[in-house]
Scaffold this motif. Sequence first.
Motif, short mmCIF file in Angstrom:
data_model
loop_
_atom_site.label_atom_id
_atom_site.label_comp_id
_atom_site.label_asym_id
_atom_site.label_seq_id
_atom_site.Cartn_x
_atom_site.Cartn_y
_atom_site.Cartn_z
N VAL A 113 -2.60 -0.73 -11.73
CA VAL A 113 -3.79 -1.57 -11.90
C VAL A 113 -3.41 -3.03 -12.03
CG1 VAL A 113 -5.68 -2.08 -13.50
CG2 VAL A 113 -5.21 0.27 -12.84
N SER A 114 -2.35 -3.32 -12.78
CA SER A 114 -1.93 -4.71 -12.95
C SER A 114 -1.50 -5.35 -11.64
CB SER A 114 -0.78 -4.79 -13.96
OG SER A 114 -1.17 -4.30 -15.20
N TRP A 115 -0.66 -4.66 -10.88
CA TRP A 115 -0.18 -5.23 -9.62
C TRP A 115 -1.30 -5.30 -8.58
CZ3 TRP A 115 3.87 -8.05 -8.77
CH2 TRP A 115 4.95 -7.97 -9.65
N SER A 125 -0.52 8.84 -11.19
CA SER A 125 -1.28 8.44 -12.38
C SER A 125 -2.58 9.22 -12.49
CB SER A 125 -1.55 6.94 -12.37
OG SER A 125 -2.42 6.60 -11.32
N LEU A 126 -3.19 9.56 -11.36
CA LEU A 126 -4.39 10.40 -11.38
C LEU A 126 -4.07 11.82 -11.83
CD1 LEU A 126 -6.30 9.40 -8.12
CD2 LEU A 126 -7.10 9.13 -10.45
N ALA A 127 -2.95 12.33 -11.34
CA ALA A 127 -2.58 13.72 -11.66
C ALA A 127 -2.13 13.86 -13.12
CB ALA A 127 -1.47 14.17 -10.73
N VAL A 154 -4.69 5.65 -19.79
CA VAL A 154 -3.90 4.64 -19.09
C VAL A 154 -2.46 4.80 -19.54
CG1 VAL A 154 -3.56 2.19 -18.69
CG2 VAL A 154 -5.86 3.10 -18.96
N GLY A 155 -1.66 5.41 -18.67
CA GLY A 155 -0.23 5.57 -18.95
C GLY A 155 0.57 4.49 -18.25
N GLU A 156 1.87 4.71 -18.17
CA GLU A 156 2.75 3.73 -17.54
C GLU A 156 2.43 3.54 -16.06
OE1 GLU A 156 4.03 6.53 -19.01
OE2 GLU A 156 4.52 5.68 -20.97
N PHE A 157 2.15 4.66 -15.36
CA PHE A 157 1.87 4.57 -13.94
C PHE A 157 0.57 3.79 -13.69
CE2 PHE A 157 4.28 8.69 -13.89
CZ PHE A 157 5.39 8.17 -13.23
N ALA A 171 0.83 -1.21 0.00
CA ALA A 171 0.00 0.00 0.00
C ALA A 171 0.87 1.26 0.00
CB ALA A 171 -0.93 -0.02 1.20
N LEU A 172 1.97 1.26 0.74
CA LEU A 172 2.86 2.42 0.77
C LEU A 172 3.49 2.68 -0.60
CD1 LEU A 172 4.68 2.03 4.21
CD2 LEU A 172 3.14 3.87 3.50
N VAL A 173 3.77 1.62 -1.35
CA VAL A 173 4.37 1.79 -2.67
C VAL A 173 3.32 2.21 -3.69
CG1 VAL A 173 5.50 0.55 -4.56
CG2 VAL A 173 6.28 0.23 -2.22
N LEU A 174 2.12 1.59 -3.63
CA LEU A 174 1.10 1.85 -4.65
C LEU A 174 0.41 3.20 -4.49
CD1 LEU A 174 -0.65 -1.59 -5.11
CD2 LEU A 174 1.04 -0.53 -6.56
N ALA A 175 0.29 3.70 -3.27
CA ALA A 175 -0.44 4.96 -3.05
C ALA A 175 0.16 6.14 -3.81
CB ALA A 175 -0.56 5.24 -1.56
#
Length: 192
Positions: free
Chosen positions: A65-67, A25-27, A57-60, A15-19
């Motif tokens: 989403v995949s992970w 990715s939202l920004a 859907v970019g790289e981020f 969660a710390l890495v994905l947040a």
Amino acid sequence: MKIERETIIILLLIALVLAPVWYFSLAAGEEKSPVVLSSNKGSIAPNETFLPTPVEVGEFAAGVVSWAALFVLVGMLYYTNQFIRVIGRSSGSIATDGGINLNLPSYLTSDGRWIADFWPAEYSTPGIIGIALTAWSTVVFAALFGLETFGYARTQFLGIYAGMMFLSIGAMTAIYTTWFIPDMVVVEDRSH
């Protein structure tokens, strides 16, 4: 079900890495305006959402989403397996070493293969209630998916409705497996 302390630590680290990556990715996305066919017909808004997600859907976003989907899928499979084993084996097993005839197919038992433990199906009220609720949920989400398909066809709504429909079908399968299918442990002789 017991969850180890290490599992909780791993989930917190993920969660710390994905947040922050999800935030970036939202920004990075841009707002899109709805497509207007004519002013008197209204608008088709395929990008209309009810959850804040990136438009492009970019790289981020693809990585997050995949992970996240992979970890959720693995967690759901683990929990479902544990649920089926714990609830399905909650009643006492029938000891089969005493020659109890279970009327099972002949391919399950032979000279080198026998049934060590057998838990009969329970056919209980929680199983019937679970099947009824998940069947109702499947029908509701299938109807919502159909209505959305023949209506505005907003892509996020289609994905949510289809996902919830398939999740309901999966839960129905797990409930059916837990309460309405017997469980057994088959043992084989192994030799070189």
